[in-house]
Design an enzyme around this catalytic site. Sequence first.
Site, PDB file in Angstrom:
ATOM      1  CE  LYS A 215      -3.262   3.080   0.945  1.00  0.00           C
ATOM      2  NZ  LYS A 215      -4.347   3.437   0.220  1.00  0.00           N
ATOM      3  CB  CYS A 269      -3.387   9.146   0.812  1.00  0.00           C
ATOM      4  SG  CYS A 269      -4.679   9.250   1.275  1.00  0.00           S
TER       5      CYS A 269
HETATM    6  N1  SAJ Z   1      -0.744  14.729  -7.915  1.00  0.00           N
HETATM    7  C1  SAJ Z   1       0.233  15.634  -9.412  1.00  0.00           C
HETATM    8  N2  SAJ Z   1       0.390  14.858 -10.912  1.00  0.00           N
HETATM    9  C2  SAJ Z   1      -0.353  14.082 -10.906  1.00  0.00           C
HETATM   10  C3  SAJ Z   1      -1.109  13.727  -9.964  1.00  0.00           C
HETATM   11  C4  SAJ Z   1      -1.781  14.058  -8.414  1.00  0.00           C
HETATM   12  O1  SAJ Z   1       0.739  16.662  -8.677  1.00  0.00           O
HETATM   13  O2  SAJ Z   1       0.026  13.567 -11.817  1.00  0.00           O
HETATM   14  C5  SAJ Z   1      -1.213  15.838  -7.033  1.00  0.00           C
HETATM   15  C6  SAJ Z   1      -2.893  15.978  -6.636  1.00  0.00           C
HETATM   16  O3  SAJ Z   1      -3.150  17.437  -7.008  1.00  0.00           O
HETATM   17  C7  SAJ Z   1      -2.897  15.896  -5.785  1.00  0.00           C
HETATM   18  C8  SAJ Z   1      -1.573  14.707  -5.152  1.00  0.00           C
HETATM   19  O4  SAJ Z   1      -1.549  14.976  -6.044  1.00  0.00           O
HETATM   20  O5  SAJ Z   1      -2.392  16.895  -4.370  1.00  0.00           O
HETATM   21  C9  SAJ Z   1      -2.340  13.359  -4.834  1.00  0.00           C
HETATM   22  O6  SAJ Z   1      -3.485  13.044  -5.161  1.00  0.00           O
HETATM   23  P1  SAJ Z   1      -3.566  11.693  -6.376  1.00  0.00           P
HETATM   24  O7  SAJ Z   1      -5.023  12.014  -7.552  1.00  0.00           O
HETATM   25  O8  SAJ Z   1      -2.788  11.118  -6.527  1.00  0.00           O
HETATM   26  O9  SAJ Z   1      -4.214  10.889  -5.188  1.00  0.00           O
HETATM   27  P2  SAJ Z   1      -5.214  11.388  -3.822  1.00  0.00           P
HETATM   28  O10 SAJ Z   1      -4.064  11.356  -2.868  1.00  0.00           O
HETATM   29  O11 SAJ Z   1      -6.718  11.161  -4.282  1.00  0.00           O
HETATM   30  O12 SAJ Z   1      -5.341   9.191  -3.165  1.00  0.00           O
HETATM   31  C10 SAJ Z   1      -4.158   8.717  -3.554  1.00  0.00           C
HETATM   32  C11 SAJ Z   1      -4.467   6.869  -4.263  1.00  0.00           C
HETATM   33  N3  SAJ Z   1      -3.515   6.446  -5.044  1.00  0.00           N
HETATM   34  C12 SAJ Z   1      -2.718   5.938  -6.071  1.00  0.00           C
HETATM   35  O13 SAJ Z   1      -3.574   6.011  -7.063  1.00  0.00           O
HETATM   36  C13 SAJ Z   1      -1.732   4.951  -6.027  1.00  0.00           C
HETATM   37  C14 SAJ Z   1      -5.929   6.244  -4.173  1.00  0.00           C
HETATM   38  O14 SAJ Z   1      -5.657   5.291  -4.916  1.00  0.00           O
HETATM   39  C15 SAJ Z   1      -5.480   6.076  -2.797  1.00  0.00           C
HETATM   40  O15 SAJ Z   1      -6.546   5.242  -2.323  1.00  0.00           O
HETATM   41  C16 SAJ Z   1      -5.063   7.386  -1.767  1.00  0.00           C
HETATM   42  O16 SAJ Z   1      -4.107   7.472  -2.243  1.00  0.00           O
HETATM   43  C17 SAJ Z   1      -4.843   6.966  -0.827  1.00  0.00           C
HETATM   44  O17 SAJ Z   1      -6.117   6.848   0.174  1.00  0.00           O
HETATM   45  O18 SAJ Z   1      -4.177   6.383  -0.224  1.00  0.00           O
END
Ligand code: SAJ
Length: 419
Positions: A215, A269
């Site tokens: 995870k 996360c």
């Molecule tokens: N972000 C970027 N660039 C990207 C993607 C995201 O800067 O290309 C930033 C987003 O703007 C945000 C942060 O990263 O600030 C996190 O956003 P996210 O959409 O990547 O993830 P979370 O935190 O909403 O959810 C993640 C997910 N994990 C993965 O995709 C591996 C989700 O599936 C998990 O369940 C969740 O973490 C968790 O609960 O751990």
Amino acid sequence: MPLENSEQHDICVVGLGYIGLPTALVLASQDLKVHGVDNNSTVVGQLGSGIVTISEPGIPVLLTRALESKSFTVSQTPRPSNIFIVAVPTPLGPSKEADLSYVYSAVDAIVPNLRGQELIILESTCPPGTASQVASYIESARSDLTLEPDLSSSIYIAHCPERVIPGNTLQELRHNSRIIGGINDQSSIRARDLYAKFCVGDLIMTDSTTAELTKLAENSFRDLNIAFANELSDIAQALGINVWEVIQLANRHPRVQILNPGPGVGGHCIAVDPWFIHQSAPDQSPMIRLARELNDARPQKLVGRIVESVSPIANPRICALGLSFKANVDDLRESPAVKVIEELAKALPKSKICVVEPYISTLPDSLSDLENIELVAIPGDWSAFEAIILLTDHAAFKEFEAPTLSHRRVFDTRGMWNQ
Ligand code: SAJ
């Protein structure tokens, strides 16, 4: 051992937040009798009266149905149940270590309800080894119970990390594959049989420590990839080329998948989980730590660029679009946008900063104390601003045409207009 008759089995879900509540309601929709527990009396009162406490599509309908069918009850204390699911927060402590106090409070509340033969599932994200430590903790608290399987006094424990993305939780709960990490095979099998009741994704069994690290590895992979994308963005800027074009072209390679640069990484996360790996193996994780530090430094770096750009203008007026940590959600947790606006307002105390965030109606405390920040509707007249900063790529912002903004200082941190 498979659950033989689902109607006879009760489940108690401790923690009714973004993961616990949807999980409890999906289980309740499967004709299981589910008891939800939250230590927040307001949450308990509202859910009991049918008022939804999280913003997530599909939850209101499920809650109404579950209450009407009496398959879902809610209180502040666990009740004797065959299965307990722990879905409480595991925030970052002051020294960047996991704060497991909510997990152990939940376990303390569950322990008096154990009679033998119960399964306890930890869904909360935890450092490697936590499920084993919780197992030992329960064993020492209740000498009448055992972790040895197949006895009437046996307790089964598994770590089954949640993997859903907020905004699409119900779909992902049902369709994503799950890692099922038991402290022994019998625990894994029992946990697998529970998830099989509502999840059509693969249910992959392993040991609990492997599940815990898996995870954390998933979110760290994303953090490292974003740190790389952010570094590429700085490189492209130094070279005077468009990073979005570079990433789009690189991603045409069948084995390359670079994520997007941005103003930083938010949420509870990805900005947190890599530290749990670092805490468990600091000497082996310099890259994970560096990525975290680089992404954490991102908002400040952006503020420096904006301040330098507006420095020729006396008291520049600035419009910042977006406060939530990612697109199309109302979630401000660890949002880099909030940090950028806070630091910018402090760096430019005489500048007016107008913040547009369609998902909220009041500014968070860290911003409302600053006099030069104001929450406004989408402006009709962009000429009122000397700089425009796009911090969150909400769909509502997409309609603004890049050309109409091109004569201004536009900081499109999400590549919404610049791609
Ligand atoms: N972000 C970027 N660039 C990207 C993607 C995201 O800067 O290309 C930033 C987003 O703007 C945000 C942060 O990263 O600030 C996190 O956003 P996210 O959409 O990547 O993830 P979370 O935190 O909403 O959810 C993640 C997910 N994990 C993965 O995709 C591996 C989700 O599936 C998990 O369940 C969740 O973490 C968790 O609960 O751990």
